[in-house]
Design an enzyme around this catalytic site. Structure first.
Site, short mmCIF file in Angstrom:
data_model
loop_
_atom_site.label_atom_id
_atom_site.label_comp_id
_atom_site.label_asym_id
_atom_site.label_seq_id
_atom_site.Cartn_x
_atom_site.Cartn_y
_atom_site.Cartn_z
N HIS A 1 1.02 -9.30 4.44
CA HIS A 1 -0.13 -8.40 4.33
C HIS A 1 -0.58 -8.41 2.86
O HIS A 1 -0.47 -7.43 2.14
CB HIS A 1 0.23 -6.99 4.80
CG HIS A 1 -0.96 -6.14 5.15
ND1 HIS A 1 -1.12 -5.53 6.38
CD2 HIS A 1 -2.05 -5.78 4.43
CE1 HIS A 1 -2.25 -4.84 6.39
NE2 HIS A 1 -2.84 -4.98 5.21
N TRP B 1 -4.98 2.97 11.85
CA TRP B 1 -4.78 2.80 10.41
C TRP B 1 -5.24 4.09 9.75
O TRP B 1 -6.38 4.42 9.87
CB TRP B 1 -5.59 1.60 9.89
CG TRP B 1 -5.31 1.40 8.43
CD1 TRP B 1 -5.99 1.96 7.37
CD2 TRP B 1 -4.25 0.61 7.86
NE1 TRP B 1 -5.42 1.57 6.19
CE2 TRP B 1 -4.34 0.75 6.46
CE3 TRP B 1 -3.23 -0.18 8.40
CZ2 TRP B 1 -3.46 0.11 5.59
CZ3 TRP B 1 -2.37 -0.80 7.54
CH2 TRP B 1 -2.49 -0.65 6.15
N ARG C 1 3.78 -0.18 13.01
CA ARG C 1 3.45 -1.47 12.41
C ARG C 1 3.58 -1.35 10.89
O ARG C 1 2.92 -0.51 10.28
CB ARG C 1 2.03 -1.88 12.79
CG ARG C 1 1.62 -3.16 12.08
CD ARG C 1 0.21 -3.65 12.39
NE ARG C 1 -0.03 -4.75 11.47
CZ ARG C 1 -1.15 -4.93 10.77
NH1 ARG C 1 -2.18 -4.12 10.91
NH2 ARG C 1 -1.25 -5.93 9.94
N GLN D 1 0.81 -1.22 0.00
CA GLN D 1 0.00 0.00 0.00
C GLN D 1 0.84 1.27 0.00
O GLN D 1 0.34 2.34 -0.31
CB GLN D 1 -0.94 0.00 1.21
CG GLN D 1 -1.96 -1.14 1.12
CD GLN D 1 -2.93 -1.13 2.28
OE1 GLN D 1 -2.69 -1.75 3.31
NE2 GLN D 1 -4.04 -0.43 2.14
N GLU E 1 -5.48 2.00 -1.37
CA GLU E 1 -6.53 1.31 -0.61
C GLU E 1 -7.11 0.17 -1.48
O GLU E 1 -8.29 0.12 -1.75
CB GLU E 1 -7.57 2.33 -0.13
CG GLU E 1 -8.75 1.80 0.67
CD GLU E 1 -8.42 0.89 1.85
OE1 GLU E 1 -7.34 1.01 2.45
OE2 GLU E 1 -9.26 0.01 2.15
N TRP E 2 -6.25 -0.71 -1.91
CA TRP E 2 -6.62 -1.93 -2.61
C TRP E 2 -7.62 -1.68 -3.74
O TRP E 2 -7.36 -0.81 -4.58
CB TRP E 2 -7.13 -2.98 -1.60
CG TRP E 2 -6.17 -3.20 -0.45
CD1 TRP E 2 -6.34 -2.81 0.84
CD2 TRP E 2 -4.86 -3.81 -0.51
NE1 TRP E 2 -5.22 -3.16 1.60
CE2 TRP E 2 -4.31 -3.78 0.80
CE3 TRP E 2 -4.10 -4.40 -1.52
CZ2 TRP E 2 -3.05 -4.30 1.12
CZ3 TRP E 2 -2.84 -4.92 -1.21
CH2 TRP E 2 -2.34 -4.86 0.09
N ASN F 1 -7.88 -6.31 14.29
CA ASN F 1 -8.15 -5.20 13.38
C ASN F 1 -9.66 -4.98 13.38
O ASN F 1 -10.41 -5.93 13.11
CB ASN F 1 -7.74 -5.53 11.94
CG ASN F 1 -6.24 -5.56 11.74
OD1 ASN F 1 -5.49 -5.28 12.66
ND2 ASN F 1 -5.81 -5.90 10.54
N ASN G 1 -1.94 -10.91 8.10
CA ASN G 1 -2.95 -9.88 8.28
C ASN G 1 -4.29 -10.35 7.72
O ASN G 1 -4.41 -10.65 6.54
CB ASN G 1 -2.54 -8.61 7.53
CG ASN G 1 -3.54 -7.49 7.74
OD1 ASN G 1 -3.65 -6.96 8.84
ND2 ASN G 1 -4.32 -7.14 6.71
C1 PNW Z 1 -7.92 -3.67 6.27
N1 PNW Z 1 -14.12 -4.94 4.77
O1 PNW Z 1 -8.68 -4.13 5.23
C2 PNW Z 1 -6.49 -3.90 5.82
O2 PNW Z 1 -5.70 -4.60 6.75
C3 PNW Z 1 -5.80 -2.69 5.33
O3 PNW Z 1 -4.78 -3.07 4.44
C4 PNW Z 1 -6.80 -1.72 4.73
O4 PNW Z 1 -6.21 -0.63 4.09
C5 PNW Z 1 -7.71 -1.27 5.86
O5 PNW Z 1 -8.29 -2.36 6.52
C6 PNW Z 1 -8.81 -0.31 5.43
O6 PNW Z 1 -9.68 -0.93 4.52
C7 PNW Z 1 -10.03 -4.29 5.18
O7 PNW Z 1 -14.59 -5.01 3.61
C8 PNW Z 1 -10.61 -4.34 3.94
O8 PNW Z 1 -14.83 -5.07 5.80
C9 PNW Z 1 -11.95 -4.55 3.81
C10 PNW Z 1 -12.73 -4.73 4.93
C11 PNW Z 1 -12.16 -4.68 6.20
C12 PNW Z 1 -10.80 -4.45 6.31
#
Ligand code: PNW
Length: 530
Positions: free
Chosen positions: A128, A432, A82, A25, A439-440, A316, A176
Site C-alpha cells: 500500500h 475506509w 483490511r 497511514q 491522508e498522504w 476501491n 493497492n
Molecule cells: C485511496 N484520487 O487513495 C487509498 O487507498 C487510501 O490510502 C486513501 O487514504 C483513500 O483512498 C482516501 O483518499 C486515493 O485522487 C487517493 O482520486 C486519491 C484518489 C483516490 C484514492
C-alpha cells in the site's frame, strides 16, 4: 456464494465486512524494531509535500497501540479487517538478497494471531504505497521492471509473507491502487517519489512516459507474485489472492456522442489500464491509440502470467465524475471531470477533498459495469467519505458526522440493490477507514475515519458513521446458524488459532457479547473524555 443463497434483502452469512487501513497511514514508530525507511518517510518531510507539513512518524501510533485498535474492531463486531504490511519492516532494505527482519515478522504475526483470537478475518495488502527507500535509491523502484519484479516476488514469497503468514491469512491483495502508484507518484508527482515533468514540483521525471512504465512493472510484480502463490502455496493454504484497483464511476456530462465516449475513455484509463490486461489479457485499445509507443508491451510469456492473475475484482471506489470530452489529461483519458451538471446543480454532497462528492447511484452502476465486464466476484476493499472541515470542528461536532452517515446509507443501499436486484456477486465491503489517519499529501487535515482520532491524546472516539455501518451490516448479513452448544463452538477456536477456520472463529466471537452491546460499552467508556 451468490444472491440466490440469501433471502431477499440480506447478504449471505459469509459476506465479509469491516474497515480498512494501510501501514504507513497508521503505524508511526518508523524507527522501531529494525524497520527500514519507506520512500514516504522522507518525502512527507520535504517542504510543501503535505498540506499541513506533517509526516508519518507518529500517525495514529498503531504500531504501539495495536491492541487498542483490535479492541476497537472487536467492539464494532466486524467480520474482517483490511490492513497492509510494511515491506520495509519485513525486509528493511527491500531487496531479494537483503536480510529479513524477524522483529517485523513477529509484530505482524502477533497482530494476525490477535485478530484471529477475536474471530476477525485478516485481509492483507502486501503493498500500500510504502516502497522501501533503498529500492528507490538503488534502481528507481517501479521504474525498473526487471529488478522490482524480482524483489517484490521475494518479499511476497517463500520465507517471507506467504510462508510466514499464509497459514493464517486467507485473503491477499498484492497491490493497492496501481493507478495512484503510477500517476500520483510518477506523473502528477504529488505522492512519493514525487516525480513529474513539472519542474516547479520535481527536478526529475517525465510524466509522459514514467507512469506507464511504473504501471507496467506493478502489473508484472502483482502477476508474478500470484503465479508463485498459486504454484507453491495455494493448495496447502487455500487462500484467495488478487489485486485491488481504484476507479470511480464515469457519467457522460450530457448525451452528446463525444461526452459519452469521454466517459468510456475515463474508465479505460482509470480502470481498464490494469483490469483489462489482468482479466482480459490486453491493454485497452483506447490507451494503445492515445499512447502509441509510450505504452509498454507485454511479451507473450509475460502475458501468460498476467492474464487471469486475480481470483477476484478488488474494488476501491469513492465517487462519480461527470465527463466531458477535451483537455490533454491522459491520466483521465483526455476527459475533463466536473461535479456540476449542465443545469448548474451539484452531483452530490461535497467532501473535504475536491475530488469527492457523494453519489451512491454511481456506486451501483460501477458494480454492475465491473461485474459484466470482468465476470469476477467483487470485493469492495475501500469506500468512504471525508466530511468537509471536520478538522476544524469540535470533537463532539465531528462525532456527529451526518454527511458520512448519509454517504454510507447510500452506499450500503446501492450495495444491497446490486446484490439482490442486479445479481452482482459481491463478497466483501470494507469502509475506509477504521481511523482518521495520515491522508498522504493532505497530511492530517482530511479525515476519512469512522473513528475520530484526537492526535494530541491519540484517543479513538467512534463517530456516528461507525455505529451506522456496524448496525447496517448486523441487520443485513444473514446470521450464522447457531452451533449445537457453546462449548463445542468455542473449543476449536481456542485450540489453535493457526488452523481454525473463519467459521469457527466467527462462532467463538458470537458466543461472547453481541456487537452492539460491545460497541455501546466502548462508546460509554469514552463519554467522560468529551
Ligand atoms: C485511496 N484520487 O487513495 C487509498 O487507498 C487510501 O490510502 C486513501 O487514504 C483513500 O483512498 C482516501 O483518499 C486515493 O485522487 C487517493 O482520486 C486519491 C484518489 C483516490 C484514492
Amino acid at each position: 456464494m451468490t444472491a440466490a443463497s440469501a433471502p431477499p434483502n440480506k447478504l449471505p452469512n459469509e459476506f465479509l465486512w469491516g474497515f480498512a487501513t494501510a501501514s504507513f497511514q497508521i503505524e508511526g514508530s518508523t524507527d522501531a524494531d529494525g524497520r527500514g525507511k519507506s520512500f514516504w518517510d522522507d518525502f512527507a518531510k520535504l517542504p510543501g509535500k503535505t498540506l499541513d507539513g506533517r509526516d508519518g512518524d507518529v500517525a495514529t501510533d498503531s504500531y504501539l497501540r495495536w491492541k487498542d485498535d483490535i479492541d476497537l474492531l472487536e467492539s464494532f463486531g466486524v467480520k474482517s479487517y483490511r490492513f497492509s504490511i510494511a515491506w520495509s519492516r519485513i525486509i528493511p532494505l527491500g531487496g531479494r538478497d537483503d536480510p529479513v527482519n524477524e522483529q517485523g515478522i513477529q509484530w505482524y504475526s502477533n497482530f494476525i494471531d490477535a485478530l484471529l483470537e477475536k474471530g476477525i478475518v485478516p485481509f492483507v495488502t502486501l503493498y500500500h504505497w510504502d516502497l522501501p527507500q533503498a529500492l528507490h535509491d538503488r534502481y528507481s523502484g517501479w521504474l525498473n521492471k526487471d529488478e522490482i519484479v524480482q524483489d517484490y516476488v521475494r518479499y511476497a514469497r517463500a520465507r517471507v509473507c506467504f510462508e510466514r503468514f499464509g497459514d493464517r491469512v486467507k485473503y491477499w491483495l498484492t497491490m493497492n491502487e496501481p493507478w495512484c502508484i503510477s500517476v500520483l507518484g510518477y506523473g502528477r508527482g504529488v505522492f512519493a517519489p514525487g516525480r513529474s515533468s513539472d519542474r516547479m514540483r520535481s527536478p526529475e521525471g517525465d510524466s509522459s512516459t514514467e507512469p506507464w512504465i511504473a504501471g507496467h512493472s506493478v502489473i508484472l510484480a502483482h502477476a508474478h507474485a500470484v503465479q508463485l502463490y498459486r504454484a507453491e502455496f495455494k493448495a496447502a493454504q487455500g487462500g484467495q489472492i488478487g489485486i485491488t484497483l481504484n476507479g470511480d464511476w464515469a457519467l457522460p456530462y450530457d448525451d452528446s456522442p463525444e461526452n459519452v465516449a469521454a466517459a468510456q475513455h475515463s474508465l479505460d484509463v482509470a480502470i481498464g489500464w490494469f483490469a483489462d490486461p489482468i482479466y482480459l489479457g490486453h491493454y485497452p485499445e483506447y490507451m494503445k491509440q492515445m499512447l502509441g509507443t509510450r505504452l509498454p508491451t507485454f511479451t507473450p510469456e509475460e502475458l501468460a502470467v498476467v492474464k487471469g492473475s486475480s481470483d477476484f475484482y478488488g474494488m476501491n471506489t469513492y465517487t462519480t465524475n461527470l465527463c466531458k470530452a477535451g483537455g490533454e489529461d491522459e491520466f483521465q483519458g483526455r476527459a475533463e471531470y466536473t461535479f456540476t451538471r449542465p443545469d448548474g446543480t451539484q452531483l452530490g454532497t461535497q467532501a473535504h477533498c475536491a475530488w469527492l462528492q457523494d453519489y451512491p447511484q454511481g456506486f451501483r452502476e460501477l458494480l454492475n459495469y465491473l461485474y459484466k465486464r470482468y465476470r469476477k466476484p467483487i470485493y469492495v476493499t475501500e469506500n468512504g467519505f471525508a466530511v468537509k472541515d471536520e478538522s476544524n470542528m469540535s470533537i463532539s461536532e465531528a462525532l456527529a458526522d451526518e454527511d458520512r452517515v448519509q454517504y454510507f446509507r447510500g452506499a450500503t443501499a446501492s450495495l444491497l440493490s446490486a446484490v439482490v436486484d442486479d445479481g452482482v456477486d459481491i463478497r466483501a465491503y470494507f469502509a475506509w477507514s477504521l481511523l482518521d489517519n495520515f491522508e498522504w499529501a493532505d497530511g492530517y487535515t482530511t479525515r476519512f475515519g469512522v473513528t475520530y482520532v484526537d492526535y494530541d491524546s491519540q484517543k479513538r472516539l467512534p463517530k456516528d458513521s461507525a455505529k451506522f455501518v456496524c448496525q447496517w451490516f448486523k441487520e443485513h448479513v444473514e446470521p450464522e446458524p447457531e452451533p449445537a452448544s457453546e462449548e463445542q463452538a468455542v473449543r476449536p477456536a481456542l485450540a489453535s488459532n493457526r488452523s481454525t477456520s473463519s467459521t469457527a472463529n466467527g462462532r467463538a466471537r458470537r458466543a461472547r457479547k453481541s456487537p452492539i452491546a460491545r460497541l455501546t460499552a466502548y462508546v460509554s467508556a469514552f463519554l467522560g473524555g468529551l
